[in-house]
Design a protein around this motif. Structure first.
Motif, PDB file in Angstrom:
ATOM      1  N   CYS A 169       0.806  -1.235   0.000  1.00  0.00           N
ATOM      2  CA  CYS A 169       0.000   0.000   0.000  1.00  0.00           C
ATOM      3  C   CYS A 169       0.832   1.275   0.000  1.00  0.00           C
ATOM      4  N   GLY A 170       2.082   1.196  -0.427  1.00  0.00           N
ATOM      5  CA  GLY A 170       2.908   2.392  -0.539  1.00  0.00           C
ATOM      6  C   GLY A 170       3.393   2.953   0.778  1.00  0.00           C
ATOM      7  N   ILE A 171       3.275   2.189   1.878  1.00  0.00           N
ATOM      8  CA  ILE A 171       3.713   2.688   3.183  1.00  0.00           C
ATOM      9  C   ILE A 171       5.206   2.421   3.336  1.00  0.00           C
ATOM     10  N   SER A 172       6.014   3.482   3.342  1.00  0.00           N
ATOM     11  CA  SER A 172       7.463   3.317   3.448  1.00  0.00           C
ATOM     12  C   SER A 172       7.966   3.513   4.866  1.00  0.00           C
ATOM     13  N   LEU A 173       7.157   4.071   5.747  1.00  0.00           N
ATOM     14  CA  LEU A 173       7.552   4.270   7.148  1.00  0.00           C
ATOM     15  C   LEU A 173       6.306   4.491   7.976  1.00  0.00           C
ATOM     16  N   ALA A 174       6.219   3.839   9.142  1.00  0.00           N
ATOM     17  CA  ALA A 174       5.063   4.014  10.021  1.00  0.00           C
ATOM     18  C   ALA A 174       5.479   3.784  11.464  1.00  0.00           C
ATOM     19  N   ALA A 175       4.920   4.585  12.362  1.00  0.00           N
ATOM     20  CA  ALA A 175       5.134   4.375  13.790  1.00  0.00           C
ATOM     21  C   ALA A 175       4.384   3.123  14.230  1.00  0.00           C
ATOM     22  N   SER A 176       4.913   2.439  15.221  1.00  0.00           N
ATOM     23  CA  SER A 176       4.227   1.264  15.744  1.00  0.00           C
ATOM     24  C   SER A 176       2.958   1.698  16.469  1.00  0.00           C
ATOM     25  N   PRO A 177       1.953   0.839  16.544  1.00  0.00           N
ATOM     26  CA  PRO A 177       0.703   1.186  17.213  1.00  0.00           C
ATOM     27  C   PRO A 177       0.936   1.659  18.649  1.00  0.00           C
ATOM     28  N   GLY A 178       0.193   2.689  19.038  1.00  0.00           N
ATOM     29  CA  GLY A 178       0.350   3.281  20.359  1.00  0.00           C
ATOM     30  C   GLY A 178       1.408   4.356  20.421  1.00  0.00           C
ATOM     31  N   ARG A 179       2.101   4.618  19.289  1.00  0.00           N
ATOM     32  CA  ARG A 179       3.222   5.550  19.278  1.00  0.00           C
ATOM     33  C   ARG A 179       3.069   6.702  18.289  1.00  0.00           C
ATOM     34  N   SER A 180       1.925   6.798  17.652  1.00  0.00           N
ATOM     35  CA  SER A 180       1.731   7.851  16.661  1.00  0.00           C
ATOM     36  C   SER A 180       1.073   9.074  17.290  1.00  0.00           C
ATOM     37  N   ASN A 181       1.491  10.271  16.872  1.00  0.00           N
ATOM     38  CA  ASN A 181       0.879  11.502  17.352  1.00  0.00           C
ATOM     39  C   ASN A 181      -0.582  11.613  16.927  1.00  0.00           C
ATOM     40  N   HIS A 182      -0.937  10.986  15.832  1.00  0.00           N
ATOM     41  CA  HIS A 182      -2.335  11.013  15.399  1.00  0.00           C
ATOM     42  C   HIS A 182      -3.244  10.355  16.431  1.00  0.00           C
ATOM     43  N   GLU A 183      -2.745   9.361  17.144  1.00  0.00           N
ATOM     44  CA  GLU A 183      -3.564   8.661  18.130  1.00  0.00           C
ATOM     45  C   GLU A 183      -3.886   9.541  19.340  1.00  0.00           C
ATOM     46  N   SER A 184      -3.169  10.647  19.488  1.00  0.00           N
ATOM     47  CA  SER A 184      -3.452  11.591  20.574  1.00  0.00           C
ATOM     48  C   SER A 184      -4.434  12.673  20.141  1.00  0.00           C
ATOM     49  N   GLY A 185      -4.841  12.680  18.868  1.00  0.00           N
ATOM     50  CA  GLY A 185      -5.784  13.684  18.403  1.00  0.00           C
ATOM     51  C   GLY A 185      -5.182  15.067  18.323  1.00  0.00           C
ATOM     52  N   LEU A 186      -3.876  15.128  18.041  1.00  0.00           N
ATOM     53  CA  LEU A 186      -3.167  16.407  17.998  1.00  0.00           C
ATOM     54  C   LEU A 186      -2.438  16.605  16.672  1.00  0.00           C
ATOM     55  N   ALA A 187      -2.864  15.916  15.642  1.00  0.00           N
ATOM     56  CA  ALA A 187      -2.191  16.020  14.343  1.00  0.00           C
ATOM     57  C   ALA A 187      -3.212  15.903  13.221  1.00  0.00           C
ATOM     58  N   VAL A 188      -2.924  16.586  12.115  1.00  0.00           N
ATOM     59  CA  VAL A 188      -3.732  16.448  10.909  1.00  0.00           C
ATOM     60  C   VAL A 188      -2.806  16.330   9.715  1.00  0.00           C
ATOM     61  N   ASP A 189      -3.310  15.670   8.662  1.00  0.00           N
ATOM     62  CA  ASP A 189      -2.631  15.609   7.383  1.00  0.00           C
ATOM     63  C   ASP A 189      -3.518  16.287   6.350  1.00  0.00           C
ATOM     64  N   THR A 190      -2.943  17.185   5.569  1.00  0.00           N
ATOM     65  CA  THR A 190      -3.693  17.856   4.519  1.00  0.00           C
ATOM     66  C   THR A 190      -2.866  17.965   3.251  1.00  0.00           C
ATOM     67  N   SER A 191      -3.503  17.708   2.117  1.00  0.00           N
ATOM     68  CA  SER A 191      -2.839  17.880   0.831  1.00  0.00           C
ATOM     69  C   SER A 191      -2.701  19.347   0.461  1.00  0.00           C
ATOM     70  N   ASP A 192      -3.345  20.218   1.241  1.00  0.00           N
ATOM     71  CA  ASP A 192      -3.268  21.660   1.004  1.00  0.00           C
ATOM     72  C   ASP A 192      -2.125  22.305   1.796  1.00  0.00           C
ATOM     73  N   TYR A 193      -1.097  21.532   2.121  1.00  0.00           N
ATOM     74  CA  TYR A 193      -0.062  22.031   3.013  1.00  0.00           C
ATOM     75  C   TYR A 193       0.696  23.238   2.471  1.00  0.00           C
ATOM     76  N   ASN A 194       0.930  23.282   1.159  1.00  0.00           N
ATOM     77  CA  ASN A 194       1.671  24.410   0.599  1.00  0.00           C
ATOM     78  C   ASN A 194       0.936  25.726   0.805  1.00  0.00           C
ATOM     79  N   ALA A 195      -0.360  25.711   0.539  1.00  0.00           N
ATOM     80  CA  ALA A 195      -1.149  26.941   0.631  1.00  0.00           C
ATOM     81  C   ALA A 195      -1.547  27.283   2.062  1.00  0.00           C
ATOM     82  N   ARG A 196      -1.531  26.308   2.972  1.00  0.00           N
ATOM     83  CA  ARG A 196      -2.038  26.544   4.326  1.00  0.00           C
ATOM     84  C   ARG A 196      -0.954  26.518   5.409  1.00  0.00           C
TER      85      ARG A 196
END
Length: 300
Positions: A169-196
């Protein structure tokens, strides 16, 4: 990808991260209405609704909200081997979030109510309260945007990590479960990063950089340490459903938790979440390691 009609190789599309359009042959590029860049690929594992490989019912049942209803007999291990979308885990993920809310009530706010915010099909519509308010300020300052990943459940992180280990699935790097900042509800991913990016940084968010250009972390005040709670939430759900096969409720992601997570139903447990139990919260740390991948159409 996942629950839908079967597509030919020529029709199958995979979205490329906007920072790498030069890697896509000009003749193969297609621009979708949302402005995302897609690249036709040679092969993809897709399954037709009703063939027993993902969608519930012979006719491919769709909910009133227009989302696929996944086969209740499908487990997370099946998703690792057959799909490239974390949306297959929607039911289980919603239960995990509700269980986290039982452990730390009032921690999360919905973000699907924000004006001019568009969520990808795999994005769970939650962030910690102050992060959600700040995201609204980002939108008011910089304009509308699409978000492909926000709060991420333990099950979603597990799926991404297992794809990374399997080279899928094109995943070249991933944090192990329980270790991602996304799991804390404090991160977002956006394709609009350049403009925003300027608007995020003006509101106290940190851009991760070119290693994961779509990723922003909220660094403002009033946040809650959720380290280990995503793991604990699953452990509680599993033990409630399987009293004959209990695992430690310690918030630590180990082999016991990993093997049970692989066997968990993607649609969620029959027993479901419960706020009746009280436990002492685990105190583990969040590792600063984020997912880097070729973005799929659903934003995983």
């Amino acid at each position: 990808v996942g629950c839908g009609i079967s597509l030919s190789a020529e029709q199958a599309l995979v979205e490329e991260v906007a920072s790498r359009p030069s890697q896509v042959d000009e003749d193969a590029k297609e621009f979708m209405p949302e402005g995302y860049l897609f690249d036709p690929i040679d092969s993809v594992d897709l399954f037709r609704c009703g063939d027993g490989e993902g969608c519930a019912g012979d006719d491919g049942i769709v909910s009133e909200a227009g989302e696929p209803v996944w086969n209740a007999t499908l487990v997370v291990q099946d998703a690792i081997e057959r799909y490239c979308t974390t949306s297959v885990l929607r039911g289980l993920s919603e239960q995990l979030i509700e269980e986290v809310e039982c452990l730390r009530p009032g921690t999360m706010d919905r973000i699907d109510t924000l004006s001019d915010l568009w969520l990808g099909s795999a994005a769970l519509p939650y962030l910690q309260t102050n992060a959600a308010a700040s995201l609204n300020d980002v939108i008011q300052r910089g304009g509308g945007m699409g978000v492909n990943s926000s709060l991420r459940s333990l099950a979603q992180q597990y799926l991404l990590y297992e794809w990374y280990l399997a080279g899928r699935c094109g995943i070249s790097l991933a944090a192990s479960p329980g270790r991602s900042n996304h799991e804390s509800g404090l991160a977002v991913d956006t394709s609009d990063y350049n403009a925003r990016r300027w608007a995020f940084e003006a509101e106290g968010w940190s851009w991760l950089g070119w290693s994961d250009p779509v990723h922003f972390d909220y660094l403002g005040s009033g946040t809650v340490n959720l380290s280990g709670l995503s793991v604990l939430a699953f452990q509680r759900l599993w033990n409630r459903e399987h009293p004959e096969d209990p695992i430690a409720e310690d918030g630590v992601y180990g082999n016991q938790t990993r093997t049970r997570l692989a066997r968990a139903p993607v649609a969620g447990f029959a027993a479901g979440p419960s706020c009746a139990e009280t436990v002492e919260e685990p105190a583990s740390s969040v590792e600063s390691m984020e997912v880097y991948w070729y973005r799929q159409p659903d934003g995983i």
